[in-house]
Enzyme design. Sequence first.
Site, PDB file in Angstrom:
ATOM      1  N   ASP A   1      -0.587  10.155 -32.441  1.00 34.06           N
ATOM      2  CA  ASP A   1      -0.755   8.876 -32.174  1.00 34.06           C
ATOM      3  C   ASP A   1      -0.429   8.073 -33.070  1.00 34.06           C
ATOM      4  O   ASP A   1      -0.980   8.488 -34.480  1.00 34.06           O
ATOM      5  CB  ASP A   1      -1.749   8.722 -31.784  1.00 34.06           C
ATOM      6  CG  ASP A   1      -2.235   9.213 -30.299  1.00 34.06           C
ATOM      7  OD1 ASP A   1      -1.343   9.620 -29.296  1.00 34.06           O
ATOM      8  OD2 ASP A   1      -3.140   9.314 -29.663  1.00 34.06           O
TER       9      ASP A   1
ATOM     10  N   HIS B   1       2.366   3.374 -26.343  1.00 35.05           N
ATOM     11  CA  HIS B   1       0.298   3.627 -26.435  1.00 35.05           C
ATOM     12  C   HIS B   1      -0.636   2.515 -26.857  1.00 35.05           C
ATOM     13  O   HIS B   1      -1.462   1.741 -27.330  1.00 35.05           O
ATOM     14  CB  HIS B   1       0.361   3.985 -27.792  1.00 35.05           C
ATOM     15  CG  HIS B   1      -1.897   4.161 -28.528  1.00 35.05           C
ATOM     16  ND1 HIS B   1      -1.991   5.535 -27.403  1.00 35.05           N
ATOM     17  CD2 HIS B   1      -1.792   4.984 -29.650  1.00 35.05           C
ATOM     18  CE1 HIS B   1      -2.868   5.575 -27.427  1.00 35.05           C
ATOM     19  NE2 HIS B   1      -2.863   5.190 -29.484  1.00 35.05           N
TER      20      HIS B   1
ATOM     21  N   HIS C   1      -3.755  -1.487 -28.220  1.00 33.24           N
ATOM     22  CA  HIS C   1      -5.004  -0.697 -28.613  1.00 33.24           C
ATOM     23  C   HIS C   1      -5.712  -0.819 -28.240  1.00 33.24           C
ATOM     24  O   HIS C   1      -6.879  -0.974 -28.604  1.00 33.24           O
ATOM     25  CB  HIS C   1      -5.436   0.001 -30.122  1.00 33.24           C
ATOM     26  CG  HIS C   1      -4.899   1.747 -30.576  1.00 33.24           C
ATOM     27  ND1 HIS C   1      -6.730   1.812 -30.303  1.00 33.24           N
ATOM     28  CD2 HIS C   1      -4.715   2.349 -30.149  1.00 33.24           C
ATOM     29  CE1 HIS C   1      -6.889   2.680 -30.282  1.00 33.24           C
ATOM     30  NE2 HIS C   1      -5.632   3.706 -30.053  1.00 33.24           N
TER      31      HIS C   1
ATOM     32  N   HIS D   1      -3.104  12.613 -35.592  1.00 35.82           N
ATOM     33  CA  HIS D   1      -2.563  11.747 -36.109  1.00 35.82           C
ATOM     34  C   HIS D   1      -1.960  11.330 -37.262  1.00 35.82           C
ATOM     35  O   HIS D   1      -2.076  12.370 -37.983  1.00 35.82           O
ATOM     36  CB  HIS D   1      -4.214  10.571 -35.799  1.00 35.82           C
ATOM     37  CG  HIS D   1      -4.615  10.312 -35.397  1.00 35.82           C
ATOM     38  ND1 HIS D   1      -5.817  11.294 -34.767  1.00 35.82           N
ATOM     39  CD2 HIS D   1      -5.259   9.219 -33.982  1.00 35.82           C
ATOM     40  CE1 HIS D   1      -5.750  10.665 -33.286  1.00 35.82           C
ATOM     41  NE2 HIS D   1      -5.951   8.993 -33.113  1.00 35.82           N
TER      42      HIS D   1
END
Length: 283
Positions: A101, A152, A156, A251
């Site tokens: 991510d 994504h 966010h 991440h």
Amino acid sequence: MKKHYKNGLMLGVFLLAMFFLGRSIGAIAYGLRMQREIKTQATAGTALENTEALLFAENWGLGFGSEGTQPSGTASSDKLKEYNAYYVGDAGEKKIYLTFDCGYENGNTSQILDALKKHNAPATFFVVGHFLESAPEIVKRMVEDGHTVGNHTYHHYDMSKISDPAVFRKEMDDVRTLFQETTGTEMAMYYRPPQGKYSETNLQMAKDLGYSTFFWSLAYVDWNVDAQPSHEEAFSKLTGRIHPGAVVLLHNTSKTNGEILDELLTKWEEMGYTFGKLEELVQ
């Protein structure tokens, strides 16, 4: 006599006035009480509606069993497949699906890409709008290195709170458009809900737009840049809980991930694992 009559008349007027005043005060008090009750009922109704809405929202979570076995998820694989959603692969195949991510770039992604290239390990990078805006050259390298780039969302947001399909679609479309403008290629129709927050309505919205949704079956607390896990902690979590068909969430902001990925991939390979692409879960 006149005096008594006058006094009696005044008393009668006074009592009559008090009678009507009392009725008026009673009516006002009754009206206020009814307003309070109506307001209370309305508030209770709103609270009930909010509670019902929350019951349909979930935070993705996992329950781990014995070492080397697949964890259970907030929703089962069969339930997720109704919405073209996935969190784990084949339990009988020692294969790992690497996902990252990407909220912003802080100097670790190039090192991550180097390690992936060294091991010929494909990965999927789920990017937000800010990452595309601030690190376009790195996104181009992801594509050039043969990796997949997924959606994504642009900002966010907690997407489980979005009930308007048009708003949901804009969050997705803005990322796809910017990715196409940046790389000259089309973005994969893969979606990861920010923070793992979702609802069945959101999953259906994503499906209606043509997306497959991907959660994960292995992750650890690597996102806090001010409290990065030690190498020992990272290896313990990521090797101790690895399992066949693992969809691993890491991440790119993690300094630890950048530093250990080469060695981590080596350890997984020594454990008999290979690396696959998310498209294998969709087929």
